[in-house]
Design a protein around this motif. Sequence first.
Motif, short mmCIF file in Angstrom:
data_model
loop_
_atom_site.label_atom_id
_atom_site.label_comp_id
_atom_site.label_asym_id
_atom_site.label_seq_id
_atom_site.Cartn_x
_atom_site.Cartn_y
_atom_site.Cartn_z
N PHE A 11 3.55 129.29 -39.64
CA PHE A 11 2.96 130.31 -40.50
C PHE A 11 1.61 129.85 -41.04
O PHE A 11 0.64 130.60 -41.03
N VAL A 12 1.55 128.62 -41.52
CA VAL A 12 0.31 128.10 -42.11
C VAL A 12 -0.83 128.19 -41.11
O VAL A 12 -1.93 128.63 -41.45
N ARG A 13 -0.56 127.82 -39.88
CA ARG A 13 -1.61 127.89 -38.85
C ARG A 13 -1.92 129.34 -38.46
O ARG A 13 -3.07 129.73 -38.34
N ALA A 14 -0.87 130.15 -38.26
CA ALA A 14 -1.05 131.54 -37.83
C ALA A 14 -1.78 132.36 -38.88
O ALA A 14 -2.54 133.27 -38.55
N TYR A 15 -1.57 132.04 -40.15
CA TYR A 15 -2.21 132.79 -41.23
C TYR A 15 -3.73 132.69 -41.15
O TYR A 15 -4.44 133.63 -41.52
N VAL A 21 -5.92 136.30 -31.05
CA VAL A 21 -5.85 134.84 -31.17
C VAL A 21 -4.53 134.44 -31.83
O VAL A 21 -3.85 133.52 -31.40
N ARG A 22 -4.15 135.18 -32.89
CA ARG A 22 -2.87 134.92 -33.56
C ARG A 22 -1.71 135.16 -32.61
O ARG A 22 -0.77 134.38 -32.55
N GLU A 23 -1.76 136.27 -31.90
CA GLU A 23 -0.68 136.59 -30.95
C GLU A 23 -0.52 135.51 -29.89
O GLU A 23 0.59 135.10 -29.56
N ALA A 24 -1.63 135.05 -29.36
CA ALA A 24 -1.59 134.00 -28.34
C ALA A 24 -1.02 132.71 -28.91
O ALA A 24 -0.21 132.03 -28.26
N TYR A 25 -1.42 132.38 -30.14
CA TYR A 25 -0.90 131.18 -30.79
C TYR A 25 0.61 131.28 -30.98
O TYR A 25 1.35 130.33 -30.68
N LEU A 26 1.08 132.43 -31.49
CA LEU A 26 2.52 132.60 -31.71
C LEU A 26 3.29 132.54 -30.41
O LEU A 26 4.39 131.96 -30.35
N GLN A 27 2.75 133.13 -29.36
CA GLN A 27 3.41 133.09 -28.06
C GLN A 27 3.56 131.66 -27.57
O GLN A 27 4.64 131.26 -27.11
N ASP A 33 11.65 131.38 -28.35
CA ASP A 33 12.45 131.39 -29.57
C ASP A 33 12.11 132.62 -30.41
O ASP A 33 11.27 132.59 -31.30
N ALA A 34 12.78 133.74 -30.11
CA ALA A 34 12.51 135.01 -30.78
C ALA A 34 12.83 134.95 -32.27
O ALA A 34 12.13 135.55 -33.09
N GLU A 35 13.85 134.21 -32.63
CA GLU A 35 14.23 134.10 -34.04
C GLU A 35 13.14 133.39 -34.85
O GLU A 35 12.79 133.81 -35.95
N LEU A 36 12.60 132.32 -34.29
CA LEU A 36 11.52 131.59 -34.95
C LEU A 36 10.29 132.48 -35.11
O LEU A 36 9.69 132.54 -36.18
N ARG A 37 9.94 133.18 -34.05
CA ARG A 37 8.76 134.06 -34.10
C ARG A 37 8.95 135.16 -35.14
O ARG A 37 8.03 135.48 -35.90
N LEU A 38 10.13 135.73 -35.20
CA LEU A 38 10.42 136.78 -36.17
C LEU A 38 10.29 136.25 -37.60
O LEU A 38 9.73 136.90 -38.47
N GLU A 39 10.78 135.04 -37.83
CA GLU A 39 10.67 134.44 -39.15
C GLU A 39 9.21 134.21 -39.54
O GLU A 39 8.80 134.50 -40.66
#
Length: 72
Positions: A11-15, A21-27, A33-39
């Motif tokens: 979260f800290v990095r994605a924020y 760019v955020r979407e690519a980072y999260l991917q 890990d869909a649960e982690l991404r959702l959190e």
Amino acid sequence: MAMKKTAKDLFVRAYELSGKVREAYLQEACGNDAELRLEVQRHLVKAETVSYTHLTLPTIQHWCRSRWSPYH
């Protein structure tokens, strides 16, 4: 051996990122890990929801209706 990153770490990095760019980072960071991404996304939504109630007061002195204002 690399440490597993937590949702808070991600979260800290994605924020700091936005849009594609955020979407690519999260991917990349969450992988399958869909649960982690959702959190992480829940944290992002909460962080970006801002209340502007404190900003709705007039800022021009002659509009001010404060009891402390000499123009009250």
